[in-house]
Design an enzyme around this catalytic site. Structure first.
Site, PDB file in Angstrom:
ATOM      1  N   GLN A 294      36.799  29.302  52.105  1.00 13.54           N
ATOM      2  CA  GLN A 294      36.766  29.274  51.018  1.00 13.54           C
ATOM      3  C   GLN A 294      36.932  27.695  50.885  1.00 13.54           C
ATOM      4  O   GLN A 294      37.402  27.278  50.009  1.00 13.54           O
ATOM      5  CB  GLN A 294      37.617  29.833  50.484  1.00 13.54           C
TER       6      GLN A 294
ATOM      7  N   ARG B 210      39.232  36.317  42.094  1.00  9.75           N
ATOM      8  CA  ARG B 210      38.720  35.867  41.105  1.00  9.75           C
ATOM      9  C   ARG B 210      39.298  35.788  39.479  1.00  9.75           C
ATOM     10  O   ARG B 210      39.152  36.077  38.534  1.00  9.75           O
ATOM     11  CB  ARG B 210      37.011  36.128  40.301  1.00  9.75           C
ATOM     12  N   CYS B 211      40.434  34.708  40.190  1.00  4.08           N
ATOM     13  CA  CYS B 211      42.119  35.603  39.004  1.00  4.08           C
ATOM     14  C   CYS B 211      42.840  34.411  38.916  1.00  4.08           C
ATOM     15  O   CYS B 211      43.725  34.393  37.789  1.00  4.08           O
ATOM     16  CB  CYS B 211      42.609  36.404  39.968  1.00  4.08           C
TER      17      CYS B 211
ATOM     18  N   GLU C 161      35.857  30.836  37.235  1.00  6.88           N
ATOM     19  CA  GLU C 161      37.157  32.192  37.032  1.00  6.88           C
ATOM     20  C   GLU C 161      37.313  32.974  35.464  1.00  6.88           C
ATOM     21  O   GLU C 161      37.610  34.328  35.652  1.00  6.88           O
ATOM     22  CB  GLU C 161      38.289  32.426  37.511  1.00  6.88           C
TER      23      GLU C 161
HETATM   24  N1  MCN Z   1      30.776  23.913  36.129  1.00  2.70           N
HETATM   25  C1  MCN Z   1      29.602  22.937  35.137  1.00  2.70           C
HETATM   26  N2  MCN Z   1      30.422  22.372  34.362  1.00  2.70           N
HETATM   27  C2  MCN Z   1      31.779  22.343  34.271  1.00  2.70           C
HETATM   28  C3  MCN Z   1      32.582  23.698  35.313  1.00  2.70           C
HETATM   29  C4  MCN Z   1      32.197  24.079  36.429  1.00  2.70           C
HETATM   30  O1  MCN Z   1      28.638  22.623  35.306  1.00  2.70           O
HETATM   31  N3  MCN Z   1      32.505  21.526  32.732  1.00  2.70           N
HETATM   32  C5  MCN Z   1      29.584  24.028  37.630  1.00  2.70           C
HETATM   33  C6  MCN Z   1      30.543  23.603  38.440  1.00  2.70           C
HETATM   34  O2  MCN Z   1      30.038  22.514  39.068  1.00  2.70           O
HETATM   35  C7  MCN Z   1      30.659  24.895  39.924  1.00  2.70           C
HETATM   36  C8  MCN Z   1      30.475  26.326  38.876  1.00  2.70           C
HETATM   37  O3  MCN Z   1      30.235  25.170  37.123  1.00  2.70           O
HETATM   38  O4  MCN Z   1      28.767  24.640  40.368  1.00  2.70           O
HETATM   39  C9  MCN Z   1      32.111  26.402  39.152  1.00  2.70           C
HETATM   40  O5  MCN Z   1      33.267  25.031  39.109  1.00  2.70           O
HETATM   41  P1  MCN Z   1      34.260  25.378  39.037  1.00  2.70           P
HETATM   42  O6  MCN Z   1      35.031  26.994  37.897  1.00  2.70           O
HETATM   43  O7  MCN Z   1      34.653  24.351  39.488  1.00  2.70           O
HETATM   44  O8  MCN Z   1      35.188  26.411  39.878  1.00  2.70           O
HETATM   45  P2  MCN Z   1      34.601  26.875  42.379  1.00  2.70           P
HETATM   46  O9  MCN Z   1      33.270  25.843  42.025  1.00  2.70           O
HETATM   47  O10 MCN Z   1      35.962  26.005  42.112  1.00  2.70           O
HETATM   48  O11 MCN Z   1      34.434  28.345  41.954  1.00  2.70           O
HETATM   49  C10 MCN Z   1      35.403  28.188  42.287  1.00  2.70           C
HETATM   50  C11 MCN Z   1      35.382  30.146  41.655  1.00  2.70           C
HETATM   51  C12 MCN Z   1      36.427  31.775  42.048  1.00  2.70           C
HETATM   52  S1  MCN Z   1      37.929  31.075  42.355  1.00  2.70           S
HETATM   53  C13 MCN Z   1      35.806  32.581  42.069  1.00  2.70           C
HETATM   54  S2  MCN Z   1      37.024  33.567  43.021  1.00  2.70           S
HETATM   55  C14 MCN Z   1      34.643  32.937  42.017  1.00  2.70           C
HETATM   56  C15 MCN Z   1      33.926  31.927  41.266  1.00  2.70           C
HETATM   57  O12 MCN Z   1      34.070  30.449  40.940  1.00  2.70           O
HETATM   58  N4  MCN Z   1      34.107  33.274  43.325  1.00  2.70           N
HETATM   59  C16 MCN Z   1      32.354  32.802  43.371  1.00  2.70           C
HETATM   60  N5  MCN Z   1      32.355  31.633  40.190  1.00  2.70           N
HETATM   61  C17 MCN Z   1      31.649  33.040  41.701  1.00  2.70           C
HETATM   62  N6  MCN Z   1      29.964  32.422  41.583  1.00  2.70           N
HETATM   63  C18 MCN Z   1      29.948  32.644  43.044  1.00  2.70           C
HETATM   64  N7  MCN Z   1      28.900  32.885  42.974  1.00  2.70           N
HETATM   65  N8  MCN Z   1      30.766  32.977  43.874  1.00  2.70           N
HETATM   66  C19 MCN Z   1      31.885  33.413  44.242  1.00  2.70           C
HETATM   67  O13 MCN Z   1      31.923  33.382  46.096  1.00  2.70           O
HETATM   68 CU1  CUM Z   2      41.942  33.951  42.011  1.00  3.16          CU
HETATM   69  S1  CUM Z   2      40.540  34.383  43.190  1.00  3.16           S
HETATM   70 MO1  CUM Z   2      39.122  32.658  43.693  1.00  3.16          MO
HETATM   71  O1  CUM Z   2      40.627  31.624  43.572  1.00  3.16           O
HETATM   72  O2  CUM Z   2      39.002  31.664  44.978  1.00  3.16           O
END
Ligand code: MCN
Ligand code: CUM
Length: 827
Positions: A239, A386-387, A760
């Protein structure tokens, strides 16, 4: 550009209007663009670590300890080496020779790559067998003879801290017990005073059980050392490829330009793929030593038993309040089980991770929290699932406690929340534990959820069932959570000593298409689509003309990876800012092409074109500009059209939401059925509503798994009894109800496109709503709490305790005869 000089919000033209925006019609922000990555996934063309095949590739199998606590007296490799096809057997001694005996955990601890001296948890890595194919490697592993001296294990955190508990970490100098760390936050004295003087206080103990992220794809790596170039490439399920490169480089003493980490398609991470695992190190080290590619891919049970688990927080929560339900103080103490190594996600300012956001969505002046963590003979723990790094636990604590208080006061749980929410006018809000909430409108989200859930009608129905002594009780649970994501500003939440930022690099090619590279790494979240949408929006391009790349440290700008829902808050901001840098240059080129002064040129977000002010027909598209940038660049300007941005966020973002769950609890079987599941989320401006919806659905399913099914369990000997999918129960479509999702939009004031993270939120926010619902079904009979996972037997016990259980035998009008008591039948 420093954080302070950043555009406060949106771009100079005000950015997309959050209320109305639906993109520019070519895949900009707010549009439900279909996921670009799905073309290859649904046609079977994804490329995961296990798909990687290299000529001459060898395979690695890891021999794991059957004991949870044992000293290794001797390892005999000879019979394994005799197996036809086994190339090498590695133990700690071999790694010691290469300076690779230990590796850093996520935090300030070192873990044996292969056990040196003492095993500390069941399934710990003891030896690695490298062979021509996987089956031979497995055969070889079975022939390694290990002589163990079995020691007493301790798996329970309470017992681990008792005086006569066996010492687990005798490898740490000066360590005399299993105490791992202490931490506190807030004002202990002031909090005690409020509690002493309060009208009402409530207290409850609750365990957030040990969970496993269980991604579909387990962890794996292909180490591929090229002796010709003296370069080590590691394809791995990561990641955070750049952090992993830095760690590999530090551990192995190889300079970073000689290490390349490639994270190809990743089949789910959920936090499981944030840390480094021994298998990665072994595959890489074996490849260097043997000068051949070496693949290691975990089996499912290895994934559950040995890679980072999450939670395992035994929490005591207390609230002090006035008679009419105004919360005056929160106090909490946690006993955390950190497993054998301190791999716990704990950004340095907050040694307990982000747990100290436990005042949640509420305007509470006074708070105190303390935590004690213990080492136990269980897998290295508390990593992440996912925390948002312990926000899950914090949200569970406060959302459960608010329900406990509501029941104590006989108040409606929606009403008590409304009474205590941080009001919109108080943002930016500083919490008593030091957080700077950027924006929020909690009541709006709750009201929408209540309306969607038809809350009042369900309350009536609930009472009717109680009055009629119905077989199935109704329970309604609420969670109005706040998240904190987007690590992070400056050094306030650095991990592993790294200041937190992220990056995007945009190259517009001469024909007007673009390649965007980012420092974060998707595992299923759809970055190839949403990051393209951000750039499409900011450059007026068609989303189809943009390709997003990531996961290759040789080509991507340095970034800190995807976890803590930070990709949109941080790398998404970098993409927007980089695009604006490109737009600045595009404007100069546009003026040159239009033979006008730059001051006379403006950009139209709708059309994506630059035109002369007052003369929209004298316009120029990005395609024409791109050609100009390379073939006809203005005098005094560099040719080319590209920009990179390293974004250091000025603050975290605080997405939030209100979830309402209605359950039916069967008084006879203890079974819980979901009657209604409403989720209202607010992640600020939304890039792709369809992707957000997908994130919410997936996360709610995991929240249901958490509340109803999942638990990594151990017996007293340290054997994992929940270490496979027969015993670690994941929810299937059978357990997942229809979700009704809604949203509000409260933009982040400091984020360039007003977006907050969302990945999350559903897992963080939903478990307390579900538990609150089940408790709510029994609250009239005095039930205050029930532990997760809420299996039917646990629910039935609570029903029984409350005098609500129906004995199944009551349904039959005959009596069971005890076996053997009847007369023998003679026919
Ligand atoms: N997004 C959006 N508009 C927003 C916020 C987010 O369209 N205002 C979209 C983003 O651009 C992205 C998705 O939603 O395509 C998730 O965005 P974001 O909240 O920024 O999270 P991350 O991309 O950093 O993803 C990490 C988060 C975490 S920490 C875990 S744990 C998790 C999760 O995402 N693991 C996942 N969702 C998951 N989903 C899948 N399918 N697989 C995982 O392993
Ligand atoms: Cu807290 S699980 Mo995600 O942060 O990869």
């Amino acid at each position: 550009m420093s954080s302070d000089e950043r555009p406060y919000v949106h771009s100079e033209d005000g950015g997309p209007d959050p209320e109305t925006f639906c993109g520019h019609g070519r895949g900009g922000m707010g549009e439900e663009v279909k996921r670009k990555e799905d073309q290859r996934f649904i046609t079977g063309r994804g490329n995961y670590v296990d798909d990687i095949k290299k000529p001459g590739m060898l395979h690695c199998e890891i021999l794991r300890s059957p004991h949870a606590h044992a000293r290794i007296k001797n390892i005999d490799k000879s019979r394994a080496l005799d197996v036809d096809g086994v190339v090498a057997v590695l133990t700690a001694d071999d790694l010691l020779e290469h300076g690779l005996a230990t590796m850093p955990t996520l935090m300030a601890d070192t873990q044996d790559v292969l056990v040196n001296d003492k095993v500390k948890f069941q399934s710990q890595e003891v030896a690695a067998v490298i062979a021509t194919d996987r089956y031979t490697a497995k055969d070889g592993a079975q022939k390694v003879v290990v002589d163990y001296e079995v020691l007493d294990p301790v798996v329970d955190a309470h017992k681990a801290l008792e005086e006569d508990a066996p010492l687990i970490r005798d490898d740490i100098e000066g360590q005399t017990d299993n105490h791992c760390l202490d931490w506190e936050t807030g004002d202990e004295e002031a909090t005690a005073k409020v509690f002493d003087e309060a009208d009402v206080t409530v207290k409850e103990q609750m365990l957030y059980q040990r969970l496993h992220p269980a991604p579909i794809e387990t962890c794996g790596a292909v180490g591929d050392y090229d002796p010709g170039k003296d370069k080590l490439t590691v394809h791995m399920t990561s990641q955070a490829p750049h952090i992993h490169r830095t760690l590999f480089s530090q551990v192995a003493g190889i300079p970073e330009h000689k290490v390349r980490i490639v994270s190809p398609d990743v089949g789910g991470g959920f936090g499981n793929k944030v840390p480094i695992y021994p298998g990665y190190v072994v595959a890489a080290a074996a490849s260097v030593v043997l000068e051949k590619p070496v693949k290691w891919v975990e089996e499912r049970s290895e994934n559950i038993q040995s890679t980072g688990f999450a939670r395992d927080y035994d929490m005591t929560g207390e609230l002090a309040a006035t008679k009419d339900g105004k919360i005056q103080a929160v106090r909490t103490h946690v006993l955390a089980n950190h497993g054998a190594y301190n791999a716990v996600a704990q950004p340095s300012k907050f040694p307990a991770g982000f747990f100290n956001i436990f005042t949640g969505s509420y305007d509470i002046d006074t708070a105190y929290g303390s935590l004690t963590a213990a080492y136990t003979n269980t897998a290295p723990g508390g990593v992440a699932y996912r925390c948002s790094f312990r926000v899950t636990e914090a949200v569970y604590l406060i959302e459960r406690m608010v329900k406990v208080l509501a029941d104590e006061l006989g108040m409606d749980p929606a009403e008590i929340r409304r009474k205590n929410f941080i009001p919109p006018e108080k943002f930016p809000y500083k919490s008593p534990t030091g957080w700077n909430y950027d924006s929020g409108d909690y009541e709006k989200a709750l009201d929408l959820a209540l309306e969607m859930a038809d809350y009042d009608a369900y309350r009536e129905e609930q009472q009717r069932r109680i009055d009629e002594d119905a077989d199935k009780l109704l329970g309604i649970g609420i969670s109005s959570f706040t998240e904190v994501v987007g690590a992070g500003p400056g050094k306030t939440c650095d991990i592993a000593g790294v200041e937190m930022f992220d990056s995007a690099d945009i190259r517009v090619h001469p024909n007007g298409s673009a390649t965007v590279r980012v420092g974060v790494q998707t595992q299923g979240q759809g970055h190839e689509t949403t990051f393209a949408q951000i750039v499409a929006e900011e450059l007026g391009m068609d989303v189809e003309d943009i390709t997003v790349e990531h996961g290759d440290t040789d080509t991507d700008p340095y970034g800190l990876g995807t976890y803590g829902s930070r990709s949109t808050p941080v790398a998404g901001a970098a993409a927007a800012v980089a695009a604006r840098k490109v737009r600045e240059k595009a404007k100069t080129i546009a003026a040159n092409e239009l033979e006008a002064s730059e001051d006379d040129v403006t950009w139209d977000r709708e059309t994506g074109e630059f035109h002369l002010i007052g003369a929209p027909d004298r316009s120029i598209t990005i395609t024409e500009i791109a050609a100009g940038a390379y073939m006809n660049h203005p005098a005094g300007e560099e040719p080319g059209l590209e920009a990179v941005d390293y974004y250091d966020p000025p603050e975290m973002t605080y997405p939030f939401g209100s979830y309402i769950v209605v359950v039916e609890v069967d008084r006879e079987t203890g079974e819980v059925e979901f009657e209604k599941f409403v989720a209202v989320d607010d992640c600020g401006n939304r890039i792709n509503p369809m992707i957000i919806e997908g994130q919410i659905h997936g996360g709610l399913a995991q929240g249901i798994g958490t509340a109803m099914l999942e638990h990594v369990t151990y017996d007293d000997n340290g054997n994992v009894t929940g270490g496979d999918f027969m015993n670690y129960l994941l929810p299937t479509s059978m357990e997942i109800p229809e979700f009704e999702t809604g949203y509000t939009v409260t933009p982040s004031p400091h984020h360039p496109i007003g977006a907050k993270g969302v990945g999350e939120s559903p897992t963080v926010g939903s478990p307390p709503a579900i538990v609150n619902a089940v408790v709510d079904a029994m609250a009239h009979a005095g039930i205050k709490h029930i532990e997760m996972p809420m299996t039917p037997d646990r629910v039935w016990e609570k029903l029984d305790e409350a005098g609500l259980a129906i004995d199944p035998a009551d349904h039959f009008d005959f009596e069971f005869e005890a076996a053997g008591s009847g007369e023998a039948a003679d026919d």
